[in-house]
Design a protein around this motif. Structure first.
Motif, PDB file in Angstrom:
ATOM      1  N   ARG A  65       0.846  -1.188   0.000  1.00 17.05           N
ATOM      2  CA  ARG A  65       0.000   0.000   0.000  1.00 17.05           C
ATOM      3  C   ARG A  65       0.879   1.233   0.000  1.00 17.05           C
ATOM      4  N   SER A  66       0.311   2.349  -0.386  1.00 19.47           N
ATOM      5  CA  SER A  66       1.022   3.618  -0.365  1.00 19.47           C
ATOM      6  C   SER A  66       0.248   4.599   0.500  1.00 19.47           C
ATOM      7  N   ARG A  67       0.913   5.171   1.466  1.00 26.14           N
ATOM      8  CA  ARG A  67       0.301   6.152   2.348  1.00 26.14           C
ATOM      9  C   ARG A  67       1.282   7.323   2.488  1.00 26.14           C
ATOM     10  N   SER A  68       1.562   7.988   1.382  1.00 28.65           N
ATOM     11  CA  SER A  68       2.629   8.983   1.389  1.00 28.65           C
ATOM     12  C   SER A  68       2.225  10.306   2.032  1.00 28.65           C
ATOM     13  N   GLY A  69       0.926  10.607   2.105  1.00 25.28           N
ATOM     14  CA  GLY A  69       0.493  11.885   2.650  1.00 25.28           C
ATOM     15  C   GLY A  69       0.309  11.845   4.156  1.00 25.28           C
ATOM     16  N   GLU A  70       0.571  12.988   4.812  1.00 27.41           N
ATOM     17  CA  GLU A  70       0.356  13.054   6.257  1.00 27.41           C
ATOM     18  C   GLU A  70      -1.114  12.887   6.582  1.00 27.41           C
ATOM     19  N   GLY A  71      -1.384  12.122   7.622  1.00 29.99           N
ATOM     20  CA  GLY A  71      -2.752  11.880   8.032  1.00 29.99           C
ATOM     21  C   GLY A  71      -3.395  10.693   7.361  1.00 29.99           C
ATOM     22  N   GLU A  72      -2.690  10.044   6.435  1.00 27.07           N
ATOM     23  CA  GLU A  72      -3.289   8.913   5.716  1.00 27.07           C
ATOM     24  C   GLU A  72      -3.145   7.600   6.477  1.00 27.07           C
ATOM     25  N   TRP A  73      -2.123   7.495   7.295  1.00 28.69           N
ATOM     26  CA  TRP A  73      -1.919   6.257   8.046  1.00 28.69           C
ATOM     27  C   TRP A  73      -2.910   6.185   9.206  1.00 28.69           C
ATOM     28  N   HIS A 377      14.130  16.897  16.629  1.00 27.43           N
ATOM     29  CA  HIS A 377      13.805  15.954  17.693  1.00 27.43           C
ATOM     30  C   HIS A 377      12.395  16.097  18.253  1.00 27.43           C
ATOM     31  N   THR A 378      11.424  16.328  17.386  1.00 28.23           N
ATOM     32  CA  THR A 378      10.032  16.233  17.811  1.00 28.23           C
ATOM     33  C   THR A 378       9.564  14.801  17.574  1.00 28.23           C
ATOM     34  N   TRP A 379       8.581  14.364  18.354  1.00 30.45           N
ATOM     35  CA  TRP A 379       8.023  13.038  18.117  1.00 30.45           C
ATOM     36  C   TRP A 379       7.345  12.981  16.747  1.00 30.45           C
ATOM     37  N   ALA A 380       6.773  14.102  16.300  1.00 28.70           N
ATOM     38  CA  ALA A 380       6.170  14.115  14.969  1.00 28.70           C
ATOM     39  C   ALA A 380       7.214  13.781  13.910  1.00 28.70           C
ATOM     40  N   ASN A 381       8.427  14.305  14.053  1.00 33.29           N
ATOM     41  CA  ASN A 381       9.491  13.963  13.113  1.00 33.29           C
ATOM     42  C   ASN A 381       9.856  12.489  13.184  1.00 33.29           C
ATOM     43  N   ARG A 382       9.881  11.941  14.397  1.00 28.05           N
ATOM     44  CA  ARG A 382      10.182  10.515  14.523  1.00 28.05           C
ATOM     45  C   ARG A 382       9.145   9.683  13.758  1.00 28.05           C
ATOM     46  N   PHE A 383       7.872  10.057  13.885  1.00 28.54           N
ATOM     47  CA  PHE A 383       6.828   9.302  13.193  1.00 28.54           C
ATOM     48  C   PHE A 383       6.901   9.508  11.685  1.00 28.54           C
ATOM     49  N   ARG A 384       7.272  10.695  11.249  1.00 30.71           N
ATOM     50  CA  ARG A 384       7.443  10.912   9.806  1.00 30.71           C
ATOM     51  C   ARG A 384       8.534  10.002   9.252  1.00 30.71           C
ATOM     52  N   GLU A 385       9.643   9.879   9.989  1.00 36.05           N
ATOM     53  CA  GLU A 385      10.731   8.992   9.566  1.00 36.05           C
ATOM     54  C   GLU A 385      10.249   7.548   9.495  1.00 36.05           C
ATOM     55  N   LEU A 386       9.477   7.132  10.496  1.00 34.42           N
ATOM     56  CA  LEU A 386       8.956   5.770  10.512  1.00 34.42           C
ATOM     57  C   LEU A 386       8.013   5.530   9.338  1.00 34.42           C
ATOM     58  N   PHE A 387       7.071   6.433   9.110  1.00 35.41           N
ATOM     59  CA  PHE A 387       6.089   6.228   8.046  1.00 35.41           C
ATOM     60  C   PHE A 387       6.732   6.317   6.667  1.00 35.41           C
ATOM     61  N   ASP A 388       7.788   7.113   6.549  1.00 38.15           N
ATOM     62  CA  ASP A 388       8.511   7.149   5.277  1.00 38.15           C
ATOM     63  C   ASP A 388       9.135   5.793   4.982  1.00 38.15           C
ATOM     64  N   LEU A 389       9.741   5.174   5.984  1.00 37.01           N
ATOM     65  CA  LEU A 389      10.317   3.841   5.797  1.00 37.01           C
ATOM     66  C   LEU A 389       9.228   2.828   5.467  1.00 37.01           C
ATOM     67  N   LEU A 390       8.122   2.857   6.192  1.00 31.07           N
ATOM     68  CA  LEU A 390       7.044   1.909   5.933  1.00 31.07           C
ATOM     69  C   LEU A 390       6.461   2.102   4.537  1.00 31.07           C
ATOM     70  N   ASP A 391       6.324   3.361   4.102  1.00 29.10           N
ATOM     71  CA  ASP A 391       5.791   3.622   2.768  1.00 29.10           C
ATOM     72  C   ASP A 391       6.718   3.078   1.688  1.00 29.10           C
ATOM     73  N   ARG A 392       8.016   3.276   1.863  1.00 29.90           N
ATOM     74  CA  ARG A 392       8.969   2.760   0.874  1.00 29.90           C
ATOM     75  C   ARG A 392       8.975   1.241   0.850  1.00 29.90           C
ATOM     76  N   ALA A 393       8.807   0.624   2.022  1.00 32.48           N
ATOM     77  CA  ALA A 393       8.807  -0.834   2.075  1.00 32.48           C
ATOM     78  C   ALA A 393       7.515  -1.424   1.539  1.00 32.48           C
ATOM     79  N   ALA A 394       6.386  -0.769   1.810  1.00 29.02           N
ATOM     80  CA  ALA A 394       5.086  -1.340   1.430  1.00 29.02           C
ATOM     81  C   ALA A 394       4.664  -0.992   0.022  1.00 29.02           C
ATOM     82  N   SER A 395       5.284   0.020  -0.567  1.00 30.42           N
ATOM     83  CA  SER A 395       4.868   0.418  -1.916  1.00 30.42           C
ATOM     84  C   SER A 395       5.938   0.158  -2.962  1.00 30.42           C
ATOM     85  N   GLY A 396       7.123  -0.295  -2.520  1.00 30.37           N
ATOM     86  CA  GLY A 396       8.218  -0.488  -3.458  1.00 30.37           C
ATOM     87  C   GLY A 396       8.071  -1.756  -4.297  1.00 30.37           C
TER      88      GLY A 396
END
Length: 396
Positions: A65-73, A377-396
């Protein structure tokens, strides 16, 4: 905690010896476990990039799946939760995703209660039923757990994953307690769940090898802070030096040394005479302190270190932070320009005196600390990094 405090008051030298003995026991455990896992991991082939290995794992369950936009996950966050989480994780996660929550404390479960090991299967059952019901109404993309083997079984995570949900768990104290004790047929620490989670998130780079040796995947994911809660306050300084945290281990030893050299150190938290304070009061203390003292030691040790939530929360407040020298801090801060570190009691004393005597440098450090934390070092940035990795893994 009380008995240790009494020992400290009666005989500081005896307390220091007691603390060093406990520290040595914990250090031996940390070293032995690290060597074991490094040997186990060293027997396998060279690792491919994490995103490729995660992609293989998700494809095996036909997750694409692809969830590249914020708020989609859509993320289900499962935890107790503790006080520090409430001020950090839910508000920051909700900024970048649609969050649902499963708080087991609200559902009548108490892992500290009597005979928990004999009853914890009820938590497995309740959690799995909750996931099924929520997923039927609003499909879940990611299950994010702050749970260990003490709480749930790996079979529960695999059952969640079988629904097409990506499972991630974060672990913030896995240098000393990766395995923990053996209880009810499994380790009580994250080792029990390492292979069951699709991705383990650890704040200790050296622990990645442990998860991989257990058959799991892991990435370095340090703590962070919520900038809307941990923020500078327009208030005058009240303390030269303060420490917020529990009284145990090496902490009272160093603070007693500093006080004996004329440094006025204010202390609050469990075990100190003034007792604990609220999260909101912590932010006020950080802003009212010319210097905020930190301790990076694990357990009773002043030789083994890990990143702490305080390492990010104090600088996020635009407060001056002086903590134990931990090489991992250099991965997330520019030392002596954003935060400061000490290597011994004497070094700590010298740096406190220098910082108190140079208010211009202290002010520059506070500004740089807040700027760094807002940017990185905001938690929002940490989650963006995580979701970016998940998006690349799940949509690649």
């Amino acid at each position: 905690m009380v008995s240790a405090r009494l020992l400290l008051d009666v005989s500081p030298a005896l307390y220091a010896a007691y603390g060093r003995l406990r520290a040595m026991t914990q250090e031996r455990r940390i070293h032995a476990e690290q060597r074991l896992y490094e040997r186990l991991a060293g027997t396998g082939p060279a690792a491919r990039p994490l995103v490729e290995r995660l992609r293989d794992r998700l494809r095996a369950r036909n997750i694409a799946r692809s969830r590249s936009g914020e708020g989609e996950w859509h993320v289900l966050y499962a935890t107790m939760p503790s006080d520090w989480e409430l001020h950090n994780i839910p508000p920051e996660l909700s900024r970048v995703a649609r969050m649902s929550r499963y708080y087991y404390s609200e559902r009548g479960f108490d892992p500290l209660g009597r005979a928990w090991v004999n009853r914890r299967h009820r938590l497995d059952k309740d959690l799995l039923e909750f996931v099924h019901e929520l997923n039927a109404r609003e499909p879940i993309d990611v299950f994010l757990g702050y749970l260990s083997g003490w709480h749930i079984a790996p079979e529960t995570l695999r059952a969640i994953g079988a629904l097409g949900i990506v499972t991630c768990g974060f672990h913030l104290d896995d240098k000393l307690s990766f395995r923990g004790e053996w209880a009810g047929g499994r380790w009580e620490g994250p080792a029990a769940l390492a292979a069951a989670y699709d991705l383990n998130l650890t704040s200790a780079p050296s622990s990645i090898v442990k998860y991989e040796a257990e058959g799991g995947l892991a990435m370095f994911w340090p703590e962070a802070a919520n900038p809307r809660h941990f923020r500078p306050l327009d208030t005058p300084f009240e303390y030269d030096v303060s420490f917020v945290g529990a009284c145990y281990g090496y902490r009272p030893v160093l603070i007693r040394f500093l006080r004996s050299r004329g440094i006025n150190v204010a202390t609050v938290g469990p075990g100190w005479p003034d007792g604990p304070i609220s999260e909101a009061e912590m932010v006020a203390v950080y802003s009212r302190s010319r210097i905020n003292l930190g301790f990076g030691g694990i357990g009773y040790s002043d030789r083994e270190y890990c990143l702490k939530g305080r390492d990010f929360e104090v600088p996020m407040c635009g407060a001056l932070y002086l903590t134990s020298h931990n090489p991992e801090l250099a991965l997330v801060f520019e030392l002596d320009k954003e935060i400061c570190t000490y290597t011994s009691p004497e070094d700590c004393l010298r740096k406190i005196e220098a910082l108190l005597g140079n208010p211009e440098r202290a002010a520059a450090l506070r500004l740089a600390a807040r700027k760094c934390c807002i940017e990185k070092h905001t938690w929002a940035n940490r989650f963006r990094e995580l979701f970016d990795l998940l998006d690349r893994a799940a949509s690649g």
